[in-house]
Motif scaffolding. Structure first.
Motif, short mmCIF file in Angstrom:
data_model
loop_
_atom_site.label_atom_id
_atom_site.label_comp_id
_atom_site.label_asym_id
_atom_site.label_seq_id
_atom_site.Cartn_x
_atom_site.Cartn_y
_atom_site.Cartn_z
N VAL A 28 37.35 58.20 43.87
CA VAL A 28 36.14 58.09 43.06
C VAL A 28 36.54 58.13 41.60
O VAL A 28 37.17 59.09 41.13
N LEU A 29 36.18 57.07 40.87
CA LEU A 29 36.51 56.98 39.45
C LEU A 29 35.41 57.52 38.56
O LEU A 29 35.67 58.13 37.54
N GLU A 30 34.18 57.26 38.98
CA GLU A 30 33.04 57.63 38.13
C GLU A 30 31.78 57.71 38.97
O GLU A 30 31.64 56.99 39.95
N ARG A 31 30.89 58.60 38.55
CA ARG A 31 29.59 58.72 39.22
C ARG A 31 28.49 58.63 38.17
O ARG A 31 28.62 59.13 37.07
N LEU A 45 37.95 53.37 43.65
CA LEU A 45 39.06 52.46 43.83
C LEU A 45 39.46 52.48 45.30
O LEU A 45 39.75 53.55 45.87
N ASP A 46 39.41 51.31 45.93
CA ASP A 46 39.76 51.16 47.34
C ASP A 46 41.02 50.30 47.39
O ASP A 46 40.93 49.06 47.44
N GLY A 47 42.17 50.92 47.34
CA GLY A 47 43.42 50.17 47.27
C GLY A 47 43.46 49.39 45.97
O GLY A 47 43.43 49.95 44.89
N GLU A 48 43.48 48.07 46.08
CA GLU A 48 43.53 47.18 44.92
C GLU A 48 42.17 46.58 44.59
O GLU A 48 42.09 45.51 43.99
N THR A 49 41.10 47.25 44.99
CA THR A 49 39.75 46.75 44.77
C THR A 49 38.88 47.83 44.13
O THR A 49 38.91 48.98 44.57
N ILE A 50 38.13 47.45 43.11
CA ILE A 50 37.13 48.36 42.55
C ILE A 50 35.89 48.20 43.41
O ILE A 50 35.37 47.09 43.58
N ALA A 51 35.42 49.30 43.96
CA ALA A 51 34.21 49.29 44.79
C ALA A 51 33.08 49.95 44.01
O ALA A 51 33.14 51.13 43.69
N VAL A 52 32.09 49.15 43.68
CA VAL A 52 30.88 49.66 43.04
C VAL A 52 29.92 49.97 44.19
O VAL A 52 29.57 49.09 44.97
N CYS A 53 29.56 51.24 44.32
CA CYS A 53 28.82 51.71 45.49
C CYS A 53 27.39 52.11 45.14
O CYS A 53 27.19 53.02 44.33
N GLU A 54 26.46 51.45 45.76
CA GLU A 54 25.04 51.81 45.65
C GLU A 54 24.74 52.71 46.84
O GLU A 54 25.03 52.36 47.98
N VAL A 55 24.18 53.87 46.57
CA VAL A 55 23.88 54.83 47.62
C VAL A 55 22.37 54.84 47.88
O VAL A 55 21.58 54.99 46.95
N ALA A 86 32.95 47.04 34.23
CA ALA A 86 34.35 46.60 34.16
C ALA A 86 34.73 46.21 32.73
O ALA A 86 35.82 46.56 32.27
N SER A 87 33.85 45.53 32.03
CA SER A 87 34.18 45.10 30.67
C SER A 87 34.27 46.28 29.71
O SER A 87 35.04 46.24 28.76
N GLU A 88 33.52 47.35 29.98
CA GLU A 88 33.53 48.51 29.09
C GLU A 88 34.53 49.59 29.49
O GLU A 88 35.02 50.32 28.64
N ARG A 89 34.84 49.71 30.79
CA ARG A 89 35.57 50.87 31.26
C ARG A 89 36.93 50.57 31.90
O ARG A 89 37.70 51.49 32.14
N TRP A 90 37.21 49.30 32.25
CA TRP A 90 38.45 48.99 32.95
C TRP A 90 39.35 48.17 32.05
O TRP A 90 38.92 47.12 31.55
N PRO A 91 40.60 48.59 31.88
CA PRO A 91 41.51 47.79 31.05
C PRO A 91 41.83 46.47 31.75
O PRO A 91 41.88 46.41 32.97
N GLU A 92 42.03 45.45 30.98
CA GLU A 92 42.40 44.15 31.54
C GLU A 92 43.77 44.23 32.15
O GLU A 92 44.60 45.00 31.68
N PRO A 93 44.13 43.48 33.11
CA PRO A 93 43.26 42.68 33.97
C PRO A 93 42.69 43.55 35.09
O PRO A 93 43.16 44.65 35.34
N PRO A 95 42.12 44.75 38.93
CA PRO A 95 43.10 44.83 40.02
C PRO A 95 43.05 43.58 40.90
O PRO A 95 42.06 42.82 40.87
N MET A 96 44.08 43.39 41.68
CA MET A 96 44.22 42.19 42.52
C MET A 96 42.98 41.92 43.38
O MET A 96 42.61 40.78 43.59
N GLY A 97 42.35 42.96 43.90
CA GLY A 97 41.19 42.80 44.78
C GLY A 97 39.88 42.56 44.04
O GLY A 97 38.86 42.31 44.68
N GLY A 98 39.90 42.63 42.72
CA GLY A 98 38.68 42.41 41.94
C GLY A 98 37.65 43.51 42.16
O GLY A 98 37.99 44.66 42.40
N ILE A 99 36.39 43.11 42.09
CA ILE A 99 35.28 44.04 42.24
C ILE A 99 34.49 43.68 43.48
O ILE A 99 34.19 42.51 43.72
N ARG A 100 34.13 44.69 44.24
CA ARG A 100 33.32 44.52 45.45
C ARG A 100 32.12 45.46 45.32
O ARG A 100 32.24 46.57 44.81
N ILE A 101 30.97 45.01 45.78
CA ILE A 101 29.79 45.87 45.72
C ILE A 101 29.43 46.28 47.15
O ILE A 101 29.18 45.45 48.01
#
Length: 124
Positions: A28-31, A45-55, A86-93, A95-101
């Motif tokens: 968990v990176l942020e809540r 972060l799920d391996g090489e993927t940023i997971a944006v999670c809606e609960v 991602a544009s405000e909080r994640w440094p470029e580039p 991760p390989m898996g990109g972003i998943r919701i």
């Protein structure tokens, strides 16, 4: 249900979801990240993927399945918020898996432990 009880149920569900994600090997990176356009519940972060999670949390006595609360407008807003995060909080580039919701459906039965259903890539 009163607004206070609804808010408490939502906080409970987010705590359960964050614990579930951590126990599943995700970090968990942020809540509760907020901006003017809205809020993201959990970013992990799920391996090489940023997971944006809606609960979405419901009691077992509820009529609606938690995932049904994700309307097309809500899905579109989640995509916009994920890109903004991602544009405000994640440094470029990215991760390989990109972003998943993802959507995490938390069902609270009262007496026993909550049940979690994790829908990976449910939006987008």
């Amino acid at each position: 249900m009163t607004a206070a009880r609804t808010a408490a149920l939502g906080r409970y569900g987010e705590d359960v979801a964050a614990r579930y994600l951590s126990q599943s090997g995700m970090r968990v990176l942020e809540r509760n990240w907020r901006c003017r356009a809205g809020e993201l519940d959990i970013i992990a972060l799920d391996g090489e993927t940023i997971a944006v999670c809606e609960v979405k949390t419901r009691t077992e006595h509820g009529i609606q399945e938690p995932a049904e609360a994700i309307t097309p407008a809500k899905a579109e807003r989640l995509v916009v918020l994920a890109e903004r995060w991602a544009s405000e909080r994640w440094p470029e580039p990215l991760p390989m898996g990109g972003i998943r919701i993802d959507v995490l459906c938390v069902l609270h039965g009262g007496a026993g432990p909550a049940r979690v259903r994790h829908l990976r890539g449910a939006v987008g």
